[in-house]
Design a protein around this motif. Sequence first.
Motif, PDB file in Angstrom:
ATOM      1  N   ASP A   1      23.858 -44.257  19.425  1.00 19.41           N
ATOM      2  CA  ASP A   1      22.591 -44.758  19.958  1.00 19.41           C
ATOM      3  C   ASP A   1      22.716 -46.192  20.457  1.00 19.41           C
ATOM      4  O   ASP A   1      22.160 -46.558  21.501  1.00 19.41           O
ATOM      5  N   LEU A   2      23.484 -47.015  19.732  1.00 16.26           N
ATOM      6  CA  LEU A   2      23.639 -48.411  20.138  1.00 16.26           C
ATOM      7  C   LEU A   2      24.613 -48.554  21.303  1.00 16.26           C
ATOM      8  O   LEU A   2      24.427 -49.416  22.170  1.00 16.26           O
ATOM      9  N   TRP A   3      25.641 -47.731  21.346  1.00 11.13           N
ATOM     10  CA  TRP A   3      26.545 -47.767  22.492  1.00 11.13           C
ATOM     11  C   TRP A   3      25.799 -47.369  23.766  1.00 11.13           C
ATOM     12  O   TRP A   3      26.005 -47.954  24.832  1.00 11.13           O
ATOM     13  N   GLN A   4      24.924 -46.384  23.662  1.00  6.71           N
ATOM     14  CA  GLN A   4      24.142 -45.982  24.825  1.00  6.71           C
ATOM     15  C   GLN A   4      23.171 -47.087  25.237  1.00  6.71           C
ATOM     16  O   GLN A   4      22.969 -47.338  26.429  1.00  6.71           O
ATOM     17  N   ALA A   5      22.582 -47.752  24.248  1.00  6.29           N
ATOM     18  CA  ALA A   5      21.682 -48.861  24.552  1.00  6.29           C
ATOM     19  C   ALA A   5      22.439 -50.000  25.225  1.00  6.29           C
ATOM     20  O   ALA A   5      21.929 -50.645  26.149  1.00  6.29           O
TER      21      ALA A   5
ATOM     22  N   GLU B   1      21.911 -51.674  29.073  1.00  3.94           N
ATOM     23  CA  GLU B   1      21.754 -53.084  29.430  1.00  3.94           C
ATOM     24  C   GLU B   1      22.775 -53.520  30.470  1.00  3.94           C
ATOM     25  O   GLU B   1      22.459 -54.273  31.390  1.00  3.94           O
ATOM     26  N   VAL B   2      24.009 -53.051  30.336  1.00  4.68           N
ATOM     27  CA  VAL B   2      25.028 -53.367  31.339  1.00  4.68           C
ATOM     28  C   VAL B   2      24.612 -52.809  32.698  1.00  4.68           C
ATOM     29  O   VAL B   2      24.765 -53.463  33.733  1.00  4.68           O
ATOM     30  N   GLY B   3      24.053 -51.593  32.699  1.00  2.00           N
ATOM     31  CA  GLY B   3      23.574 -51.005  33.943  1.00  2.00           C
ATOM     32  C   GLY B   3      22.439 -51.793  34.555  1.00  2.00           C
ATOM     33  O   GLY B   3      22.324 -51.900  35.781  1.00  2.00           O
ATOM     34  N   ARG B   4      21.582 -52.376  33.717  1.00  2.49           N
ATOM     35  CA  ARG B   4      20.481 -53.192  34.216  1.00  2.49           C
ATOM     36  C   ARG B   4      21.025 -54.424  34.942  1.00  2.49           C
ATOM     37  O   ARG B   4      20.542 -54.809  36.002  1.00  2.49           O
TER      38      ARG B   4
ATOM     39  N   THR C   1      31.460 -44.956  36.659  1.00  4.86           N
ATOM     40  CA  THR C   1      30.566 -45.956  36.095  1.00  4.86           C
ATOM     41  C   THR C   1      31.278 -47.302  35.958  1.00  4.86           C
ATOM     42  O   THR C   1      32.402 -47.370  35.473  1.00  4.86           O
ATOM     43  N   LEU C   2      30.601 -48.360  36.405  1.00  4.22           N
ATOM     44  CA  LEU C   2      31.168 -49.694  36.280  1.00  4.22           C
ATOM     45  C   LEU C   2      30.948 -50.195  34.860  1.00  4.22           C
ATOM     46  O   LEU C   2      29.814 -50.386  34.426  1.00  4.22           O
ATOM     47  N   LEU C   3      32.024 -50.385  34.124  1.00  5.50           N
ATOM     48  CA  LEU C   3      31.938 -50.836  32.746  1.00  5.50           C
ATOM     49  C   LEU C   3      32.117 -52.346  32.674  1.00  5.50           C
ATOM     50  O   LEU C   3      32.614 -52.973  33.614  1.00  5.50           O
TER      51      LEU C   3
END
Length: 274
Positions: A212-216, A220-223, A47-49
Amino acid sequence: MQRIPRYLRTKRIADYDLFRAHIESRATTRSTQPFLPATFSPPSPQTLLPTNFTPPNPQATPTTLFEPRHFFLRDLPPIRRFVNRTDPSQCLVFTDGACIHHHRDKNNTKPPKAGWSFIFKPPHSTTKNGYFSARLETRGPEGETYPQTSNRAELRAVIAALRFIYYNDNVFDSVVVATDSKYVVHGATDWIQRWGSNGWRSVNGTPIKNQDLWQALLKEVGRWDADGKGVCFWWIRREWNVKADCLAKRAAREGAEVREWVDVGMPIWPIVEG
């Protein structure tokens, strides 16, 4: 015909033409994906972080690297943003979160109240806009109830900023999130990979807080990444983030209670700004 600002009429006219050409070429249709997927997959090792933003020299400040600029898009009013002086495809946003009464008194009469803010454009004499700030919601994006903490407020500010810029300023190739929270910067660029690979548990086996917020945030980064855009995090000194800090504290202190999760990012284009 759009009026060109005075500071762009002379020596910066070539730079302005380049910037305008870039902006118009990036006017794309905005995504209407839901806020969170039906099922969330932890980040894989591939995964690109987000990356750390490294200034060209250690003494560089946000104001020396990013300058207020107008740009025009078709027939819309001029937009002002913090734009990289050497790379017009990159913008900067300040974020912050705060929590008051986090140490309750003996009578438990003052429960913690958190607030968040982000600043997406420089101040202007004709408008007070340029930022969003609000109380931290009682519920997270999936409807669960969580305590009011400064770390949650810090993450909330970043999520809101990324969504707002993506949907309303989808003309930049990358965004730099400037924050004085090491928790956010280290978590987003390093720790989150390890957490996801370990089932969102720490090395001691305890569940990661604010999952939950880290996943959110990852969503957004993935978007951004799906559109070929980048997200960078820049840890800045607290004295460089005073305005965002004041806005977050004021929201925590004076803002009305917000129970349900509110999405500030969905399309509201065009934005009328000074």
